[in-house]
Design a protein around this motif. Sequence first.
Motif, PDB file in Angstrom:
ATOM      1  N   MET A  62     -12.387   9.441 -32.276  1.00  0.00           N
ATOM      2  CA  MET A  62     -12.790   8.203 -32.115  1.00  0.00           C
ATOM      3  C   MET A  62     -14.017   7.711 -32.895  1.00  0.00           C
ATOM      4  O   MET A  62     -13.750   6.531 -33.403  1.00  0.00           O
ATOM      5  CB  MET A  62     -12.568   7.724 -30.586  1.00  0.00           C
ATOM      6  N   PHE A  63     -14.872   8.530 -33.033  1.00  0.00           N
ATOM      7  CA  PHE A  63     -16.226   7.977 -33.375  1.00  0.00           C
ATOM      8  C   PHE A  63     -17.125   9.218 -33.841  1.00  0.00           C
ATOM      9  O   PHE A  63     -16.944  10.281 -33.357  1.00  0.00           O
ATOM     10  CB  PHE A  63     -17.140   7.227 -32.505  1.00  0.00           C
ATOM     11  N   GLU A  64     -17.905   8.855 -34.841  1.00  0.00           N
ATOM     12  CA  GLU A  64     -18.856   9.857 -35.188  1.00  0.00           C
ATOM     13  C   GLU A  64     -20.368   9.023 -35.113  1.00  0.00           C
ATOM     14  O   GLU A  64     -20.281   7.859 -35.626  1.00  0.00           O
ATOM     15  CB  GLU A  64     -18.909  10.573 -36.342  1.00  0.00           C
ATOM     16  N   ILE A  65     -21.333   9.698 -34.657  1.00  0.00           N
ATOM     17  CA  ILE A  65     -22.507   8.848 -34.416  1.00  0.00           C
ATOM     18  C   ILE A  65     -23.180   8.669 -35.878  1.00  0.00           C
ATOM     19  O   ILE A  65     -23.766   7.713 -36.156  1.00  0.00           O
ATOM     20  CB  ILE A  65     -23.650   9.768 -33.767  1.00  0.00           C
ATOM     21  N   GLY A  66     -23.424   9.669 -36.837  1.00  0.00           N
ATOM     22  CA  GLY A  66     -23.932   9.492 -37.961  1.00  0.00           C
ATOM     23  C   GLY A  66     -23.018   9.951 -39.168  1.00  0.00           C
ATOM     24  O   GLY A  66     -22.110   9.557 -39.419  1.00  0.00           O
ATOM     25  N   GLN A  67     -23.352  11.057 -39.850  1.00  0.00           N
ATOM     26  CA  GLN A  67     -22.725  11.584 -40.889  1.00  0.00           C
ATOM     27  C   GLN A  67     -21.894  12.635 -40.163  1.00  0.00           C
ATOM     28  O   GLN A  67     -22.030  12.934 -39.019  1.00  0.00           O
ATOM     29  CB  GLN A  67     -23.669  12.355 -41.788  1.00  0.00           C
ATOM     30  N   ASN A  68     -21.020  13.125 -40.966  1.00  0.00           N
ATOM     31  CA  ASN A  68     -20.076  14.359 -40.362  1.00  0.00           C
ATOM     32  C   ASN A  68     -20.655  15.606 -40.124  1.00  0.00           C
ATOM     33  O   ASN A  68     -19.994  16.469 -39.547  1.00  0.00           O
ATOM     34  CB  ASN A  68     -18.690  14.331 -41.422  1.00  0.00           C
ATOM     35  N   THR A  69     -21.748  15.831 -40.851  1.00  0.00           N
ATOM     36  CA  THR A  69     -22.486  17.214 -40.866  1.00  0.00           C
ATOM     37  C   THR A  69     -23.915  16.719 -40.904  1.00  0.00           C
ATOM     38  O   THR A  69     -24.466  16.037 -41.541  1.00  0.00           O
ATOM     39  CB  THR A  69     -21.791  18.291 -41.736  1.00  0.00           C
ATOM     40  N   GLY A  70     -24.696  17.918 -40.198  1.00  0.00           N
ATOM     41  CA  GLY A  70     -26.059  17.737 -40.379  1.00  0.00           C
ATOM     42  C   GLY A  70     -27.171  16.766 -39.759  1.00  0.00           C
ATOM     43  O   GLY A  70     -28.326  16.957 -39.888  1.00  0.00           O
ATOM     44  N   ASP A  71     -26.562  15.911 -38.604  1.00  0.00           N
ATOM     45  CA  ASP A  71     -27.234  15.262 -37.767  1.00  0.00           C
ATOM     46  C   ASP A  71     -26.625  15.384 -36.302  1.00  0.00           C
ATOM     47  O   ASP A  71     -25.986  16.278 -36.038  1.00  0.00           O
ATOM     48  CB  ASP A  71     -27.501  13.902 -38.198  1.00  0.00           C
ATOM     49  N   ARG A  72     -26.902  14.442 -35.467  1.00  0.00           N
ATOM     50  CA  ARG A  72     -26.632  14.292 -34.118  1.00  0.00           C
ATOM     51  C   ARG A  72     -25.166  14.245 -33.966  1.00  0.00           C
ATOM     52  O   ARG A  72     -24.607  13.301 -34.769  1.00  0.00           O
ATOM     53  CB  ARG A  72     -27.282  13.227 -33.379  1.00  0.00           C
ATOM     54  N   ALA A  73     -24.541  15.185 -33.378  1.00  0.00           N
ATOM     55  CA  ALA A  73     -22.876  15.160 -33.420  1.00  0.00           C
ATOM     56  C   ALA A  73     -22.346  14.237 -32.624  1.00  0.00           C
ATOM     57  O   ALA A  73     -22.766  14.122 -31.237  1.00  0.00           O
ATOM     58  CB  ALA A  73     -22.296  16.856 -33.155  1.00  0.00           C
ATOM     59  N   GLY A  74     -21.579  13.598 -33.024  1.00  0.00           N
ATOM     60  CA  GLY A  74     -20.395  12.810 -32.159  1.00  0.00           C
ATOM     61  C   GLY A  74     -19.256  13.502 -31.897  1.00  0.00           C
ATOM     62  O   GLY A  74     -19.080  14.855 -31.817  1.00  0.00           O
ATOM     63  N   GLU A  75     -18.128  12.830 -31.689  1.00  0.00           N
ATOM     64  CA  GLU A  75     -16.699  13.355 -31.438  1.00  0.00           C
ATOM     65  C   GLU A  75     -16.084  14.275 -32.652  1.00  0.00           C
ATOM     66  O   GLU A  75     -15.308  15.277 -32.376  1.00  0.00           O
ATOM     67  CB  GLU A  75     -15.721  12.575 -30.991  1.00  0.00           C
ATOM     68  N   PHE A  76     -16.541  13.869 -33.652  1.00  0.00           N
ATOM     69  CA  PHE A  76     -16.016  14.593 -35.287  1.00  0.00           C
ATOM     70  C   PHE A  76     -16.423  15.915 -35.873  1.00  0.00           C
ATOM     71  O   PHE A  76     -15.890  16.504 -36.355  1.00  0.00           O
ATOM     72  CB  PHE A  76     -15.723  13.517 -36.013  1.00  0.00           C
ATOM     73  N   GLN A  77     -17.922  15.727 -35.541  1.00  0.00           N
ATOM     74  CA  GLN A  77     -18.775  16.647 -36.335  1.00  0.00           C
ATOM     75  C   GLN A  77     -18.402  18.156 -36.208  1.00  0.00           C
ATOM     76  O   GLN A  77     -18.122  18.859 -37.357  1.00  0.00           O
ATOM     77  CB  GLN A  77     -20.265  16.338 -36.076  1.00  0.00           C
ATOM     78  N   TYR A  78     -18.157  18.685 -35.178  1.00  0.00           N
ATOM     79  CA  TYR A  78     -17.626  19.936 -34.841  1.00  0.00           C
ATOM     80  C   TYR A  78     -16.495  20.306 -35.490  1.00  0.00           C
ATOM     81  O   TYR A  78     -16.400  21.325 -35.958  1.00  0.00           O
ATOM     82  CB  TYR A  78     -17.954  20.408 -33.345  1.00  0.00           C
ATOM     83  N   TRP A  79     -15.638  19.379 -35.126  1.00  0.00           N
ATOM     84  CA  TRP A  79     -14.171  19.688 -35.972  1.00  0.00           C
ATOM     85  C   TRP A  79     -14.431  19.645 -37.338  1.00  0.00           C
ATOM     86  O   TRP A  79     -13.851  20.515 -38.073  1.00  0.00           O
ATOM     87  CB  TRP A  79     -13.406  18.472 -35.353  1.00  0.00           C
ATOM     88  N   TYR A  80     -15.110  18.740 -37.956  1.00  0.00           N
ATOM     89  CA  TYR A  80     -15.272  18.515 -39.380  1.00  0.00           C
ATOM     90  C   TYR A  80     -16.046  19.908 -40.014  1.00  0.00           C
ATOM     91  O   TYR A  80     -15.483  20.568 -40.783  1.00  0.00           O
ATOM     92  CB  TYR A  80     -16.334  17.496 -39.592  1.00  0.00           C
ATOM     93  N   GLU A  81     -17.170  20.172 -39.465  1.00  0.00           N
ATOM     94  CA  GLU A  81     -17.744  21.407 -39.650  1.00  0.00           C
ATOM     95  C   GLU A  81     -16.959  22.987 -39.450  1.00  0.00           C
ATOM     96  O   GLU A  81     -17.211  23.591 -40.572  1.00  0.00           O
ATOM     97  CB  GLU A  81     -19.057  21.674 -39.019  1.00  0.00           C
ATOM     98  N   ARG A  82     -15.857  23.063 -38.653  1.00  0.00           N
ATOM     99  CA  ARG A  82     -15.030  24.186 -38.521  1.00  0.00           C
ATOM    100  C   ARG A  82     -13.861  24.176 -39.686  1.00  0.00           C
ATOM    101  O   ARG A  82     -13.669  24.894 -40.030  1.00  0.00           O
ATOM    102  CB  ARG A  82     -14.589  24.096 -37.066  1.00  0.00           C
TER     103      ARG A  82
END
Length: 360
Positions: A62-82
């Motif tokens: 539903m949201f990401e805090i900043g970028q998709n990778t490399g900063d504080r993780a929101g809901e999407f970042q760990y999915w994106y990095e995987r």
Amino acid sequence: MNQISQFIPARGARRLLAALAATALVAGCASSPPAQVATPMAATSSAQAPARIPVKVFVAAMFEIGQNTGDRAGEFQYWYERYWKGATPIEVPGALKPVYCNADGVCGAVLGMGKVNSSASMQAILQNPRFDFSKAYYVISGVAGTPPSRGTIGEVNWATWLVDYDLGHRWAPEEGKPGAPTFMPRKGYEEYRRFQLNPALTAWAMKLSADTPLKDSDSARKYRLRYPDAAARRAPFVGTGTHMTGDTFFHGPGMSKQAQYIAKLYGADDYVITEMEAAAITLVIKRSHGTDRVMSLRGAVNFDQGHPKESTLAHLDPAPGETAGGFAETVQNIELVGSRVVDHIVTNWGTWQAGVPALR
């Protein structure tokens, strides 16, 4: 012609008219190419259209805090990095954010917070011709709240039911009978206000992920001890239950009790998760492809009410140092749990593409 023949001899008039007709014929040919010229052009354009992407699993955050990778993780970042680090974003008109896909058929996107925002994005993505969703499974993923009598900070929960919290009639407590519910469902919306997700799929999700080692934090451990409930004091775990979808970010034991009342009124399981999107997204998917392949996965980052010594307003707007810890760990837990199911489906696609297999 009569006006021309008045001033030009008959022979000259005939020559002029012939010249005009020839000019018109040439102009007509220039403005309207023969059919045999247009057909190869159309074929070339069609041949250049990108091939449709067969989606095996779609992960919705539903949201990401900043970028998709490399900063504080929101809901999407760990999915994106995987699954999609380095993938080319696919822009979809009408969707909030781009879609990402990998070579294994796992796609995902940030849809936006709230029922309207998220479902509008999902609709745009489902209707986009770049994607083939005919056999896709869906993981609706994000953070959530939980009642302290049912859950704890850091837990991850698979939905058995999705219930719309908002769709009905409400009134002020003082305008009804003391202690009576202040909610009544609106007739005619039975198929919109609650969804039972595929029990076999939920059972598979639990089988594949129930023993996932989950992250925890010291701040979350200390925060849990403010609550007397045994469930609230538990370490993070993987569970199931009803997810309550509402645009209202409700707080307090009264609202929590009402959510439980609505779940029981609709014949659903115990209310264990409060979130803002899943029922709306599921309705959009249902109208396009049905709900047999939908999963809702939520991680609890807050309780839906304060502890016994905390007022509801204080819980809604906590002072510094009074917030629940564990957010960073919970968003990681969501992906740790969910990816077990995603990876299993993709690895065993020959078994899963025709539908949810019998549990073994």
